[in-house]
Scaffold this active site. Structure first.
Site, PDB file in Angstrom:
ATOM      1  N   HIS A 201      -6.233  -7.209  -0.543  1.00 44.93           N
ATOM      2  CA  HIS A 201      -6.355  -5.776  -0.800  1.00 44.93           C
ATOM      3  C   HIS A 201      -5.589  -5.407  -2.084  1.00 44.93           C
ATOM      4  O   HIS A 201      -4.497  -5.929  -2.313  1.00 44.93           O
ATOM      5  CB  HIS A 201      -5.770  -4.977   0.372  1.00 44.93           C
ATOM      6  CG  HIS A 201      -6.389  -5.313   1.693  1.00 44.93           C
ATOM      7  ND1 HIS A 201      -5.794  -6.181   2.597  1.00 44.93           N
ATOM      8  CD2 HIS A 201      -7.552  -4.911   2.258  1.00 44.93           C
ATOM      9  CE1 HIS A 201      -6.568  -6.278   3.673  1.00 44.93           C
ATOM     10  NE2 HIS A 201      -7.640  -5.521   3.495  1.00 44.93           N
TER      11      HIS A 201
ATOM     12  N   HIS B 263       0.820  -1.226   0.000  1.00 46.86           N
ATOM     13  CA  HIS B 263       0.000   0.000   0.000  1.00 46.86           C
ATOM     14  C   HIS B 263       0.851   1.272   0.000  1.00 46.86           C
ATOM     15  O   HIS B 263       0.285   2.374  -0.008  1.00 46.86           O
ATOM     16  CB  HIS B 263      -0.948   0.026   1.196  1.00 46.86           C
ATOM     17  CG  HIS B 263      -1.971  -1.071   1.174  1.00 46.86           C
ATOM     18  ND1 HIS B 263      -2.797  -1.278   0.099  1.00 46.86           N
ATOM     19  CD2 HIS B 263      -2.284  -2.042   2.081  1.00 46.86           C
ATOM     20  CE1 HIS B 263      -3.587  -2.330   0.344  1.00 46.86           C
ATOM     21  NE2 HIS B 263      -3.289  -2.810   1.535  1.00 46.86           N
TER      22      HIS B 263
ATOM     23  N   ASP C  58      -2.676 -10.596  -2.553  1.00 49.77           N
ATOM     24  CA  ASP C  58      -3.215 -10.128  -1.270  1.00 49.77           C
ATOM     25  C   ASP C  58      -4.673  -9.691  -1.514  1.00 49.77           C
ATOM     26  O   ASP C  58      -5.013  -9.239  -2.602  1.00 49.77           O
ATOM     27  CB  ASP C  58      -2.370  -8.939  -0.786  1.00 49.77           C
ATOM     28  CG  ASP C  58      -2.756  -8.428   0.600  1.00 49.77           C
ATOM     29  OD1 ASP C  58      -2.033  -8.732   1.557  1.00 49.77           O
ATOM     30  OD2 ASP C  58      -3.776  -7.708   0.705  1.00 49.77           O
TER      31      ASP C  58
ATOM     32  N   ASP D 138      -4.617 -12.921   3.401  1.00 47.63           N
ATOM     33  CA  ASP D 138      -5.849 -12.315   3.918  1.00 47.63           C
ATOM     34  C   ASP D 138      -7.056 -12.533   2.999  1.00 47.63           C
ATOM     35  O   ASP D 138      -8.168 -12.118   3.340  1.00 47.63           O
ATOM     36  CB  ASP D 138      -5.656 -10.827   4.264  1.00 47.63           C
ATOM     37  CG  ASP D 138      -4.838 -10.063   3.252  1.00 47.63           C
ATOM     38  OD1 ASP D 138      -4.582 -10.602   2.157  1.00 47.63           O
ATOM     39  OD2 ASP D 138      -4.449  -8.919   3.549  1.00 47.63           O
TER      40      ASP D 138
HETATM   41  N1  Q9C Z   1     -11.563  -2.730   9.476  1.00 48.38           N
HETATM   42  C1  Q9C Z   1      -2.360  -5.232   4.130  1.00 48.38           C
HETATM   43  O1  Q9C Z   1      -2.953  -6.306   4.097  1.00 48.38           O
HETATM   44  N2  Q9C Z   1      -8.029  -1.377   6.737  1.00 48.38           N
HETATM   45  N3  Q9C Z   1      -2.937  -4.101   4.547  1.00 48.38           N
HETATM   46  C2  Q9C Z   1      -8.182  -1.871   8.076  1.00 48.38           C
HETATM   47  C3  Q9C Z   1     -10.240  -2.936   8.974  1.00 48.38           C
HETATM   48  C4  Q9C Z   1      -6.677  -1.371   6.236  1.00 48.38           C
HETATM   49  C5  Q9C Z   1      -4.325  -4.077   4.956  1.00 48.38           C
HETATM   50  C6  Q9C Z   1      -9.552  -1.627   8.629  1.00 48.38           C
HETATM   51  C7  Q9C Z   1      -6.270  -2.689   5.639  1.00 48.38           C
HETATM   52  C8  Q9C Z   1      -4.834  -2.673   5.166  1.00 48.38           C
HETATM   53  C9  Q9C Z   1      -0.917  -5.156   3.755  1.00 48.38           C
HETATM   54 ZN    ZN Z   2      -3.965  -7.182   2.561  1.00 45.06          ZN
END
Ligand code: Q9C
Ligand code: ZN
Length: 342
Positions: free
Chosen positions: A195, A158, A193, A282
């Site tokens: 995301h 990200h 991933d 994830d």
């Molecule tokens: N309710 C990676 O997997 N949002 N980043 C979190 C959850 C951010 C994930 C809120 C998710 C970022 C590297």
């Molecule tokens: Zn992720």
């Protein structure tokens, strides 16, 4: 295959973050790396420490102002009245605002896209070590290893050139990809991933020598919300060298593997000299922040199909937050990948 790991990540202990206005413990915890390391070692992969590659690999990808901010943010924050233990932005430049603040509170909001990447005392040290781990895995593959696994923590995909967020600070895989590009003509980055890898996409947006392909939960109603749509295909010289394959919530193994087939076809057509993979667990059916329904055997099959490409491959760890399942998911993935080679 060699697993590149350093305990330097332990110094990055992000505290609580806000989710829907409520303070919750951070999901991106040190135990993730410990679970992944135990699984890689148990599967017989040799664990090696990364060398120090200096500032050049990260400086080739990241903006100098952003790097200076990350390095000094925590100590600057401590000089605020009643300082808190983590740099946590609370005001961001929305649309129509282009001013450049000089103080740490404004700069935190300027250089961070989200509040979910708090900077604590050891964050910088951990982030540069994770970038060295990815660079080391790239070095191993450039030197003739068939594949290597960088057990990076914190994750990276990200992070843009000048913007962190979403648990990420330095973009480990982009740093490794750019490092490989100095010695190879074309490289591809595949990201599974859950995301969208918005930072990696942004870094290589105008590049035709680096293909970026991402499979992820549909950003229409999922983080990172503002990128990852199918109509984002790259800009300028890079037009046509970015492929997003958003998946509807609830997507399971069969449909995900179909989309992976499309992604791998794009990689084959690009004919890169090396492949880098953003490995996230994830998308797992029981991930606490996931929206897809990939099973443990599903990760094995994802690994097998990526392995079957036969390309020199750098695997880079990104997300995955179901602590209990991380080891099994990594074992399945690496087992599948190695089997697919064979
Ligand atoms: N309710 C990676 O997997 N949002 N980043 C979190 C959850 C951010 C994930 C809120 C998710 C970022 C590297
Ligand atoms: Zn992720």
């Amino acid at each position: 295959m060699k697993t590149v790991y350093t305990p330097a990540h332990e110094r990055h202990r992000p505290p609580t973050i806000l989710t829907r206005g409520v303070e919750v413990p951070h999901w991106e915890v040190a135990e993730r790396a410990e679970r992944l390391l135990a699984a890689a070692a148990a599967a017989g992969h040799e664990v090696v420490e990364p060398a120090d590659y200096g500032r050049a690999p990260r400086a080739a990808v990241h903006d100098p102002g952003y790097l200076a901010f990350l390095e000094n943010a925590w100590i600057r924050w401590q000089k605020l009245p009643d300082p808190t233990p983590a740099v946590q932005p609370y005001a961001h430049p929305g649309r129509h605002m282009h001013g450049q603040p000089s103080g740490i509170e404004g700069q935190a909001g300027y250089y961070m896209a989200t509040g979910s990447a708090p900077i604590v005392e050891g964050t910088w040290e951990a982030a540069i070590a994770a970038a060295h781990a990815a660079t080391h895995a790239a070095r191993l593959v450039l030197d003739g290893e068939d594949a290597a696994y960088a057990l990076c923590r914190p994750p990276g995909h990200h992070a843009f050139s000048d913007l962190g967020g979403g648990f990420c600070y330095l973009n480990n895989i982009a740093i490794a990809a750019e490092y490989m590009r100095r010695e190879r003509g074309r490289v591809a980055v595949l990201d599974f991933d859950v995301h969208h890898g918005n930072g990696t996409q942004g870094i290589f947006w105008r590049r035709r020598d680096v293909l970026f392909v991402s499979l992820h939960g549909d950003p229409a109603d999922y983080f990172p919300f503002f990128a990852g749509y199918a109509n984002e295909i790259g800009g300028g010289d890079g037009r046509g060298y970015n492929l997003n394959l958003p998946q509807p919530p609830g997507t399971g193994d069969a449909a995900f593997l179909d989309a992976l087939g499309t992604a791998l076809e794009a990689v084959r057509h690009f004919a890169p000299e090396a492949l880098l993979v953003s490995v996230g667990f994830d998308a797992f059916e029981a991930d606490p922040i996931g929206v897809l329904k990939i099973t443990t055997p599903g990760f094995g099959e994802i690994g097998r199909r990526i392995g079957r490409l036969g390309l020199p491959t750098v695997l880079v760890q990104e997300g995955g937050y179901n602590i209990e399942a991380l080891g099994a998911n990594l074992s399945a993935f690496l087992g599948g990948f190695t089997g697919g080679r064979g």
